[in-house]
Design a protein around this motif. Structure first.
Motif, PDB file in Angstrom:
ATOM      1  N   GLY A  52       1.585   6.379 -13.066  1.00  0.00           N
ATOM      2  CA  GLY A  52       1.442   5.018 -12.559  1.00  0.00           C
ATOM      3  C   GLY A  52       2.685   4.523 -11.858  1.00  0.00           C
ATOM      4  N   SER A  53       3.858   4.844 -12.411  1.00  0.00           N
ATOM      5  CA  SER A  53       5.110   4.370 -11.831  1.00  0.00           C
ATOM      6  C   SER A  53       5.361   4.991 -10.461  1.00  0.00           C
ATOM      7  CB  SER A  53       6.275   4.687 -12.778  1.00  0.00           C
ATOM      8  OG  SER A  53       7.486   4.194 -12.266  1.00  0.00           O
ATOM      9  N   ILE A  54       5.109   6.294 -10.328  1.00  0.00           N
ATOM     10  CA  ILE A  54       5.320   6.961  -9.036  1.00  0.00           C
ATOM     11  C   ILE A  54       4.370   6.397  -7.983  1.00  0.00           C
ATOM     12  CG2 ILE A  54       5.088   9.152  -7.796  1.00  0.00           C
ATOM     13  CD1 ILE A  54       6.101  10.547 -10.315  1.00  0.00           C
ATOM     14  N   LEU A  55       3.096   6.281  -8.330  1.00  0.00           N
ATOM     15  CA  LEU A  55       2.118   5.739  -7.389  1.00  0.00           C
ATOM     16  C   LEU A  55       2.476   4.312  -6.991  1.00  0.00           C
ATOM     17  CD1 LEU A  55      -1.257   7.019  -8.904  1.00  0.00           C
ATOM     18  CD2 LEU A  55      -0.235   7.706  -6.723  1.00  0.00           C
ATOM     19  N   PHE A  56       2.835   3.500  -7.983  1.00  0.00           N
ATOM     20  CA  PHE A  56       3.157   2.103  -7.696  1.00  0.00           C
ATOM     21  C   PHE A  56       4.382   1.970  -6.812  1.00  0.00           C
ATOM     22  CE2 PHE A  56       5.821  -1.540  -8.864  1.00  0.00           C
ATOM     23  CZ  PHE A  56       5.034  -2.568  -8.366  1.00  0.00           C
ATOM     24  N   HIS A  57       5.462   2.663  -7.160  1.00  0.00           N
ATOM     25  CA  HIS A  57       6.708   2.496  -6.411  1.00  0.00           C
ATOM     26  C   HIS A  57       6.600   3.025  -4.984  1.00  0.00           C
ATOM     27  CE1 HIS A  57       8.497   1.750 -10.428  1.00  0.00           C
ATOM     28  NE2 HIS A  57       9.386   1.058  -9.741  1.00  0.00           N
ATOM     29  N   VAL A  58       6.003   4.200  -4.807  1.00  0.00           N
ATOM     30  CA  VAL A  58       5.835   4.726  -3.450  1.00  0.00           C
ATOM     31  C   VAL A  58       4.917   3.809  -2.648  1.00  0.00           C
ATOM     32  CG1 VAL A  58       4.934   6.637  -2.072  1.00  0.00           C
ATOM     33  CG2 VAL A  58       6.263   7.108  -4.140  1.00  0.00           C
ATOM     34  N   GLY A  59       3.814   3.386  -3.274  1.00  0.00           N
ATOM     35  CA  GLY A  59       2.869   2.519  -2.583  1.00  0.00           C
ATOM     36  C   GLY A  59       3.458   1.177  -2.216  1.00  0.00           C
ATOM     37  N   ILE A  60       4.186   0.553  -3.141  1.00  0.00           N
ATOM     38  CA  ILE A  60       4.698  -0.794  -2.894  1.00  0.00           C
ATOM     39  C   ILE A  60       5.815  -0.772  -1.854  1.00  0.00           C
ATOM     40  CG2 ILE A  60       6.575  -1.012  -4.577  1.00  0.00           C
ATOM     41  CD1 ILE A  60       3.741  -3.540  -3.972  1.00  0.00           C
ATOM     42  N   GLY A  97      -3.887   1.129   4.077  1.00  0.00           N
ATOM     43  CA  GLY A  97      -4.890   1.550   3.106  1.00  0.00           C
ATOM     44  C   GLY A  97      -4.372   2.623   2.176  1.00  0.00           C
ATOM     45  N   VAL A  98      -3.627   3.584   2.741  1.00  0.00           N
ATOM     46  CA  VAL A  98      -3.085   4.669   1.928  1.00  0.00           C
ATOM     47  C   VAL A  98      -2.064   4.128   0.931  1.00  0.00           C
ATOM     48  CG1 VAL A  98      -1.699   6.779   1.961  1.00  0.00           C
ATOM     49  CG2 VAL A  98      -3.495   6.442   3.676  1.00  0.00           C
ATOM     50  N   PHE A  99      -1.070   3.385   1.446  1.00  0.00           N
ATOM     51  CA  PHE A  99      -0.037   2.849   0.558  1.00  0.00           C
ATOM     52  C   PHE A  99      -0.608   1.782  -0.373  1.00  0.00           C
ATOM     53  CE2 PHE A  99       2.835   4.416   3.989  1.00  0.00           C
ATOM     54  CZ  PHE A  99       3.604   5.255   3.203  1.00  0.00           C
ATOM     55  N   GLY A 100      -1.535   0.982   0.137  1.00  0.00           N
ATOM     56  CA  GLY A 100      -2.142  -0.047  -0.694  1.00  0.00           C
ATOM     57  C   GLY A 100      -2.944   0.544  -1.832  1.00  0.00           C
ATOM     58  N   LEU A 101      -3.669   1.621  -1.553  1.00  0.00           N
ATOM     59  CA  LEU A 101      -4.447   2.276  -2.606  1.00  0.00           C
ATOM     60  C   LEU A 101      -3.525   2.875  -3.658  1.00  0.00           C
ATOM     61  CD1 LEU A 101      -7.217   3.134  -3.640  1.00  0.00           C
ATOM     62  CD2 LEU A 101      -7.016   5.226  -2.261  1.00  0.00           C
ATOM     63  N   MET A 102      -2.431   3.479  -3.208  1.00  0.00           N
ATOM     64  CA  MET A 102      -1.468   4.022  -4.164  1.00  0.00           C
ATOM     65  C   MET A 102      -0.901   2.920  -5.052  1.00  0.00           C
ATOM     66  SD  MET A 102       0.628   6.716  -1.744  1.00  0.00           S
ATOM     67  CE  MET A 102       1.723   7.218  -3.072  1.00  0.00           C
ATOM     68  N   ALA A 103      -0.506   1.811  -4.431  1.00  0.00           N
ATOM     69  CA  ALA A 103       0.062   0.701  -5.200  1.00  0.00           C
ATOM     70  C   ALA A 103      -0.971   0.113  -6.155  1.00  0.00           C
ATOM     71  CB  ALA A 103       0.568  -0.385  -4.253  1.00  0.00           C
ATOM     72  N   THR A 104      -2.229   0.032  -5.704  1.00  0.00           N
ATOM     73  CA  THR A 104      -3.286  -0.547  -6.535  1.00  0.00           C
ATOM     74  C   THR A 104      -3.571   0.327  -7.750  1.00  0.00           C
ATOM     75  OG1 THR A 104      -4.318  -1.560  -4.591  1.00  0.00           O
ATOM     76  CG2 THR A 104      -5.682  -1.338  -6.568  1.00  0.00           C
ATOM     77  N   VAL A 105      -3.757   1.623  -7.523  1.00  0.00           N
ATOM     78  CA  VAL A 105      -4.022   2.536  -8.639  1.00  0.00           C
ATOM     79  C   VAL A 105      -2.838   2.539  -9.599  1.00  0.00           C
ATOM     80  CG1 VAL A 105      -4.418   4.942  -9.290  1.00  0.00           C
ATOM     81  CG2 VAL A 105      -5.591   3.984  -7.296  1.00  0.00           C
ATOM     82  N   GLY A 106      -1.629   2.584  -9.033  1.00  0.00           N
ATOM     83  CA  GLY A 106      -0.431   2.606  -9.872  1.00  0.00           C
ATOM     84  C   GLY A 106      -0.278   1.362 -10.712  1.00  0.00           C
TER      85      GLY A 106
END
Length: 229
Positions: A52-60, A97-106
């Motif tokens: 979750g942390s990796i997805l959130f930080h990269v996405g945000i 969409g790509v970064f937003g989806l990563m941030a959302t899932v994270g």
């Protein structure tokens, strides 16, 4: 809504939140620097935290810089380069969409972990819980605004409304009329985004300002096995 309230909402309130961000950060670093930390709960639960942390930080990070580009690059500049409005939005929605989806899932993984894992929950402060709820709400509002509301209101263009208003804040001449006709979810997204900025210095989010650049030049730590006696 009355014009005085709109003026307060899109002129007074943003400057109050930005002032809180700037001066609060300065005071936090100057007088409460030892309290700046991202208290880790990794020893309580590790698997969901890492993913979750990796997805959130990269996405945000991607979403943040996408917002910066969308706000500070005027439509006239891209028009001058021959980039049509359709081309711009296709690229923005694809990358966003790509970064937003990563941030959302994270952020949803981190939020569920924070509230569902009883050990993590009981080790969390009230501020920790409010921060993750605020981030989850803000990211959700952003995704709904971009991919649900925007297609339903094809005449709305944030590059001719929200972006000029935001640039006007930094030029000390914001036009609150630009914000009066935008969709409600976009208003909520902007409102809560400013609220997070205002609360930033007083929460664990402030650790984002402490990039450990000194680690690059830090000498390696050498571990030696203790000899058997």
């Amino acid at each position: 809504m009355s014009h005085p309230f709109q003026a307060f909402l899109w002129v007074v309130y943003p400057y109050f939140m930005l002032g809180s961000f700037i001066f609060g950060t300065i005071i936090r670093f100057a007088f409460f620097h030892p309290s700046i930390t991202a208290k880790s709960s990794e020893f309580l639960e590790k698997k969901h935290l890492i993913i979750g942390s990796i997805l959130f930080h990269v996405g945000i990070i991607g979403v943040f810089f996408g917002h910066i580009a969308g706000i500070f690059i005027p439509k006239a500049w891209t028009d001058a380069l021959g980039i049509t409005n359709e081309m711009y939005h296709i690229f923005a929605l694809s990358a966003g969409g790509v970064f937003g989806l990563m941030a959302t899932v994270g952020v949803y993984m981190l939020c569920i972990r924070r509230f569902h894992d009883h050990r993590v929950f009981h080790a969390s402060s009230t501020g920790d819980l409010l921060v993750i709820l605020g981030l989850t709400a803000e990211i959700t509002l952003g995704m709904l605004s971009s991919f649900l509301i925007s297609p339903q209101v094809p005449d709305f263009n944030y590059r001719t409304t929200i972006a000029p208003w935001a640039r006007g804040l930094f030029m000390f001449h914001p036009d609150y009329h630009l914000m009066m006709g935008i969709p409600f979810l976009y208003k909520c997204h902007v409102f809560f985004g400013l609220l997070i900025f205002g609360a930033f210095p007083y929460t664990r989010l402030v650790h984002a300002m402490t990039v450990p650049l000194h680690y690059i030049k830090r000498r390696f730590i050498v571990y030696r096995r203790r000899p058997n006696l």
